[in-house]
Design an enzyme around this catalytic site. Structure first.
Site: not given
Length: 191
Positions: A66, A74, A83, A109
Site C-alpha cells: 500500500d 492526490n 496517477d 493504491e
C-alpha cells in the site's frame, strides 16, 4: 471423408479469430493505468498457484503493498500526479520482482505480488527489495522532488498451515500490511 483444402481453410479461419479473442482476454486482465495484471487475474492465479503449492508441497507467499499517505499526494498535487505515482510504483515493483512473481494492481493504491515457490525467509528478501525500490523512486511535480514509500504485508502458506485458502492468505497479508502502517509505514510485517 474430409477435404484437405477445406480443413486447412477452416483451421486458418479458426486461428485468425482465436488470436484476437486471446488478445482481448489478456487485456481484460490488465490494469489500464499501470499495465500490471488486475485483481481478477491475481485472484485467479492465487487459487491455481495455491492448489499447486498444496499438491506439490511448495511454499507460496503473498505480499500486499500500500502506497503510504497516497490520499495526501492526490490532495496536494492532483489526481494526474497521483496517477504518475501509481505508474512509477508499478514500474518499481515490476522491475524488482522476480520473473516468476505475479505483480498486480489490487485496487486504488494497493498492489499484490504473488511469490511462487517462496518461503518466508526468501519472501522477506523479495519484499525488502520491493520496499526499497519504491522508496528510491522520486517524482518531480512542478520542480519539487517528491518521494513516496510503501507499507508491505507478507503472508506465507507454510506459516498459515495446510488449510490455507486464497481468502485466508489475502486476509493475513492485508492484516500484516496494516500492522506495517501502524508501525510507522515504509516497512514490512509478516503474518
Amino acid at each position: 471423408p474430409f477435404d484437405q483444402v477445406e480443413l486447412r481453410a477452416r483451421v486458418r479461419a479458426a486461428l485468425r479469430t482465436k488470436r484476437p479473442q486471446d488478445i482481448l482476454e489478456q487485456q481484460s486482465f490488465l490494469c489500464g493505468l499501470t499495465g500490471l495484471w488486475n485483481r481478477a487475474y491475481l485472484d485467479q492465479r492465487l487459487e491455481s498457484e495455491l492448489n499447486m503449492a498444496v499438491r506439490y508441497g511448495r511454499a507460496l507467499c503473498l505480499v500486499m503493498v500500500d502506497v503510504d499517505r497516497f490520499k495526501r499526494v492526490n490532495d496536494t498535487h492532483g489526481h494526474l500526479f497521483g496517477d504518475m505515482v501509481l505508474q512509477g510504483v508499478s514500474d518499481a515493483l515490476r522491475a524488482f520482482a522476480r520473473r516468476s512473481d505475479i505483480v498486480a494492481r489490487y485496487g486504488g493504491e494497493e498492489f499484490g505480488i504473488l511469490l511462487t515457490g517462496t518461503d518466508l525467509e526468501a519472501g522477506l528478501c523479495v519484499a525488502e527489495r520491493l520496499r526499497s525500490s519504491v522508496e528510491n523512486r522520486h517524482f518531480e511535480p512542478h520542480g519539487e522532488v517528491i518521494h513516496v514509500t510503501a507499507s508491505l504485508g507478507l503472508a506465507c502458506t507454510r506459516e498459515l498451515g495446510d488449510d490455507t485458502t486464497p481468502s485466508s492468505l489475502i486476509e493475513a497479508a492485508d492484516r500484516a500490511m496494516y500492522a506495517a502502517k501502524d508501525a510507522g509505514r515504509n516497512c514490512i510485517y509478516h503474518h
